[in-house]
Design a protein around this motif. Structure first.
Motif, short mmCIF file in Angstrom:
data_model
loop_
_atom_site.label_atom_id
_atom_site.label_comp_id
_atom_site.label_asym_id
_atom_site.label_seq_id
_atom_site.Cartn_x
_atom_site.Cartn_y
_atom_site.Cartn_z
N PRO A 270 4.44 -3.29 18.80
CA PRO A 270 4.77 -2.84 17.44
C PRO A 270 4.84 -1.32 17.37
CG PRO A 270 3.05 -4.52 17.39
CD PRO A 270 3.22 -4.13 18.83
N ILE A 271 5.76 -0.82 16.54
CA ILE A 271 5.93 0.61 16.31
C ILE A 271 5.49 0.94 14.88
CG2 ILE A 271 7.61 2.49 16.07
CD1 ILE A 271 9.26 1.23 18.23
N THR A 272 4.64 1.92 14.76
CA THR A 272 4.19 2.35 13.44
C THR A 272 4.93 3.62 13.00
OG1 THR A 272 2.35 3.54 14.49
CG2 THR A 272 1.92 1.31 13.69
N ASP A 273 5.23 4.52 13.94
CA ASP A 273 5.94 5.75 13.62
C ASP A 273 7.41 5.59 13.96
OD1 ASP A 273 6.68 8.30 13.01
OD2 ASP A 273 5.69 9.25 14.72
N VAL A 274 8.15 4.93 13.09
CA VAL A 274 9.56 4.66 13.35
C VAL A 274 10.38 5.95 13.29
CG1 VAL A 274 11.57 3.32 12.61
CG2 VAL A 274 9.27 2.35 12.39
N ALA A 275 9.97 6.89 12.47
CA ALA A 275 10.75 8.11 12.24
C ALA A 275 10.98 8.90 13.52
CB ALA A 275 10.07 8.98 11.20
#
Length: 496
Positions: free
Chosen positions: A352-357
């Motif tokens: 999972p990715i939390t910092d997509v930006a």
């Protein structure tokens, strides 16, 4: 009757006039290379026709035969005189000579044989020439097999033949890509394009149904080969964009965005590879909309995979996005808003990715939601067996399909300092404090999902103490073995 025969002959002549001359080749063996695309043999095909031979004009005479004599006559009584055996003073009786034999060797008697032994050598005078078998045509037509496949295509696409048509077009287009530009120009692919348009309409309708939309695309855009665009593909209406057959081909834009959605345009992006070599893979400007629903979709840009302005509607359910600056940029900076319910962002490794930006590669996948019915602690007594799941809170799974059959549990022991040990599969047995999670493993359709931890305490049981019972000695008296009166012996274990 004569008029009838003439009419039949005339009809046959008219039918033959419809056939091309190459179809009437006399020699089906060597001329097999002739076809509508190779009507006349050339030096390039290497064809050499068959040349019939000529017989030798030489006539045999006596000089051409060898005569040999092998006498086969057997003498009889008639061949000898009647004087009897002659006497020899030294050797005794002597057989008489067949002085009366009248046999003469001849061909008729079978004693003389004539064998042909002609010394003639073929020359210009005799006119002999051997047969020349020629050289078959070396031309191998690559267009006829494709035209044969086109001729086997159905008139239209139906629900029953859709898969078959896709396979036929796939095989046909594979052969097509192997042709030179000049060869491709000789083919009429109008019917193929018509069937592809019908397939696009069917695929677009299925895609719209998956997104619960009530309208159909104004246009479908497909590519059936790797394609390099000369300008950005601009979407100003409802467009379904995809490659032919499961993302097999790539749409590349050397300069600028590969696809741009402007005004009130709506883009449905299906299977395929979209690449910008100098800009964003897909740009969605204010007022535009974009949806994805694919099994194999990648969008790549040198700046961003997706570049989304404010005032847009974007819903992602699939796709891998990569950009040199970031995979996705959205002016609202609300990345969760871009996802349909039940979907999440992951990296290429599936985490999972939390910092997509700031992520340069992002994969959108379905994400089941696993939750406990409550977060209250559970306490049970030690039984020597793994805890039964019935003592835990009820698990709810949110997803489009029923995944209850895939539900698994894991646990981690809580140490005295409050830290957790590593999670292991199953449910605990021994006394202690544990954190329990409910899990759904990953598949090709969705990512793995886990609930938050719930606390489970397994109490130690009190020790069982059994008070020992006092043991007394009992003795009995018996007469001794010696039988002495008045004397008794006492045995241990007998009552006193």
């Amino acid at each position: 009757m004569k008029r009838r025969v003439i009419s039949i002959v005339t009809a046959m002549a008219l039918c033959l006039s419809l056939c091309p001359t190459w179809a009437l080749a006399a020699d089906a063996g060597l001329d097999a290379g002739l076809c509508p695309h190779h009507r006349v043999h050339t030096e390039d095909c290497g064809y050499v026709p068959l040349t019939p031979g000529r017989d030798c004009a030489h006539g045999h005479d006596e000089s051409c035969f060898l005569t040999e004599t092998f006498c086969v006559h057997q003498h009889t009584e008639d061949c000898y005189p009647e004087t009897g055996l002659e006497q020899d003073a030294d050797a005794g009786p002597v057989e008489p000579e067949p002085s009366l034999c009248v046999h003469a060797c001849s061909e008729d008697s079978g004693c003389v044989a004539r064998t042909l032994s002609c010394p003639h050598a073929h020359d210009e005078l005799c006119g002999y020439a051997p047969e020349d078998v020629g050289v078959p045509c070396g031309f191998a037509c690559r267009l006829c097999p494709i035209e044969n496949l086109i001729g086997q295509l159905p008139v239209s696409v139906t629900p029953d033949n859709r898969s078959q048509v896709e396979d036929q077009l796939d095989a046909l287009l594979t052969l097509y890509t192997e042709l030179t530009g000049d060869e491709q120009d000789q083919l009429d692919l109008a019917h193929c394009y018509d069937l592809l348009a019908q397939l696009d309409a069917a695929n677009a309708q299925a895609m719209l149904g998956a997104n619960s939309l009530s309208y159909t695309p104004d246009r479908t855009y497909f590519i059936y080969n790797d394609f390099s665009a000369k300008q950005t593909y601009v979407v100003t209406e409802v467009v379904c964009f995809h490659t032919f057959r499961e993302g097999k081909y790539t749409y590349t834009m050397p300069g600028g965005a590969a696809i741009r959605v402007e005004g009130t345009g709506t883009l449905y992006l299906a299977d395929g590879r979209v690449i910008s070599e100098n800009g964003a893979g897909v740009e969605v400007l204010a007022g535009g909309s974009m949806y994805t629903d694919a099994t194999d979709l990648t969008v790549t840009g040198t700046t961003y995979g997706l570049d989304i302005a404010s005032g847009t509607t974007v819903k992602l359910t699939s796709g891998a996005f990569t950009g040199g600056t970031a995979a996705i940029r959205t002016a609202d900076n609300d990345f969760n808003k871009l996802l349909e319910d039940g979907y999440a962002y992951f990296d290429l490794a599936g985490e999972p990715i939390t910092d997509v930006a700031s992520a340069k590669s992002v994969v959108v996948r379905a994400q089941p939601k696993v939750e406990w019915s409550d977060a209250n602690d559970r306490t049970v007594d030690y039984t020597g067996k793994p805890v039964d799941k019935s003592v835990l809170p009820v698990v709810s799974i949110t997803y489009a399909e029923d995944l209850s059959g895939y539900l698994r549990y894991s646990y981690a022991k809580v140490n005295d300092d409050g830290s957790e040990s590593a999670y292991v599969d199953g449910l605990p047995t021994n006394a202690g404090k544990y954190h329990i999670k409910a899990n759904i493993p990953a598949t090709e359709d969705y990512a793995a999902a886990s609930s938050g931890p719930v606390t489970l305490i397994i109490n130690k049981i009190d020790p069982i103490v059994n008070v020992p019972v006092a043991v007394s000695l009992t003795y009995k008296w018996y007469l001794s073995a010696a039988g002495h009166a008045g004397r008794r012996t006492r045995r241990r274990g007998d009552s006193v």
